[in-house]
Write a protein that holds these residues in place. Sequence first.
Motif, short mmCIF file in Angstrom:
data_model
loop_
_atom_site.label_atom_id
_atom_site.label_comp_id
_atom_site.label_asym_id
_atom_site.label_seq_id
_atom_site.Cartn_x
_atom_site.Cartn_y
_atom_site.Cartn_z
N LYS A 24 0.83 -1.21 0.00
CA LYS A 24 0.00 0.00 0.00
C LYS A 24 0.86 1.26 0.00
CE LYS A 24 -4.12 -1.89 2.25
NZ LYS A 24 -5.04 -1.79 3.42
N THR A 37 2.30 1.68 -3.51
CA THR A 37 1.25 2.18 -4.40
C THR A 37 1.01 3.66 -4.17
OG1 THR A 37 0.16 0.02 -4.49
CG2 THR A 37 -1.16 1.95 -5.09
N GLY A 38 0.95 4.05 -2.91
CA GLY A 38 0.73 5.46 -2.59
C GLY A 38 1.86 6.34 -3.08
N ARG A 50 3.84 5.72 -5.53
CA ARG A 50 3.85 5.73 -7.00
C ARG A 50 2.75 6.62 -7.57
NH1 ARG A 50 2.58 0.68 -7.88
NH2 ARG A 50 0.39 1.13 -8.36
N GLU A 51 1.55 6.57 -6.97
CA GLU A 51 0.39 7.20 -7.60
C GLU A 51 0.07 8.61 -7.12
OE1 GLU A 51 -2.92 4.59 -7.21
OE2 GLU A 51 -2.01 3.00 -8.45
N PHE A 52 0.48 8.95 -5.92
CA PHE A 52 0.03 10.22 -5.35
C PHE A 52 1.06 11.34 -5.40
CE2 PHE A 52 -2.66 7.16 -2.75
CZ PHE A 52 -3.72 7.25 -3.62
N TYR A 53 2.20 11.10 -6.00
CA TYR A 53 3.23 12.14 -6.09
C TYR A 53 3.53 12.46 -7.55
CZ TYR A 53 3.98 11.69 -1.10
OH TYR A 53 3.81 11.70 0.26
N TRP A 97 5.83 12.63 -9.76
CA TRP A 97 7.23 12.32 -10.03
C TRP A 97 7.72 12.90 -11.35
CZ3 TRP A 97 9.62 11.11 -5.90
CH2 TRP A 97 9.00 10.34 -4.90
N GLN A 147 10.21 -1.07 -8.53
CA GLN A 147 9.57 -1.12 -7.22
C GLN A 147 9.91 -2.47 -6.61
OE1 GLN A 147 5.29 0.01 -7.67
NE2 GLN A 147 5.93 0.51 -9.74
N TYR A 206 3.04 14.82 2.78
CA TYR A 206 3.13 15.07 1.33
C TYR A 206 4.14 16.16 0.99
CZ TYR A 206 1.48 15.94 -3.45
OH TYR A 206 1.42 16.10 -4.80
#
Length: 244
Positions: free
Chosen positions: A12, A15-16, A18-21, A23, A33, A107
């Motif tokens: 989790k 995934t967080g 990878r998806e919420f920043y 990059w 990963q 964040y």
Amino acid sequence: MYKLGIADDEPKIVTGLREFYPWEDMGFTICVQARNGQELWEYMQNNHLDVVLTDISMPVMSGIELAQKLAGTSTVIVFLSGYADFQYARQALHYNVYDYILKPVKYQELLDVFHKIRGILDMARSDAPSAPVCYYQTIVDKVNQSILEDLPGASLKSAAAKVRLSPGYLSSLYKQQTGQNLSQFILEAKMSCAGKMLSDGVLKVYQIAEKLGYEDPKNFTRAFRSFYGCSPREYKGGGSYEDC
């Protein structure tokens, strides 16, 4: 793009991350990963990574052990950990780990760390390391220039598109670097240009409003009065942006 590898045994969290920043906006591509340090280490036997973002406590090979193996290389290491233990921090410093971030990750904190790393990597890549140009200041300069070149269409969205960043990311970066909101700079630029055009005495108020992107002259007059403390018709003086 700089190459980034992530190692953490909690799916989790991976995934967080990878998806919420943003990059790509920050100049990084996630190349691998891994579930532990061993997997990441094996990947790096045949692939270079500019940055490794790794948990400290993992099975098979911990983040500390991975950092030990990477000591002396050019790879920048950032630790993630749920352990508020200064012993880990001391070991991290011993192996030249760049930073140490506690979980749950904040964040903005992670963004700030990678902003700095991007600047360091850019300077290392520069052909003139003795006189490096700050990465963030370069972005601010490009944004300011794009605004002054197209005042009628100036907006956060259009400026972000010019420098290939997300509006939210650019807004945060601009405020950090300049101490003011981008919207304030746009307003100051428009009002300074308006002052110069009014002083020239060639255009009428509604024409100036149109040239500066105001569809309704009343909105222009309202903004002008709020900025200068007087109406456009009462204004006397000159602006400061020569390119207007």
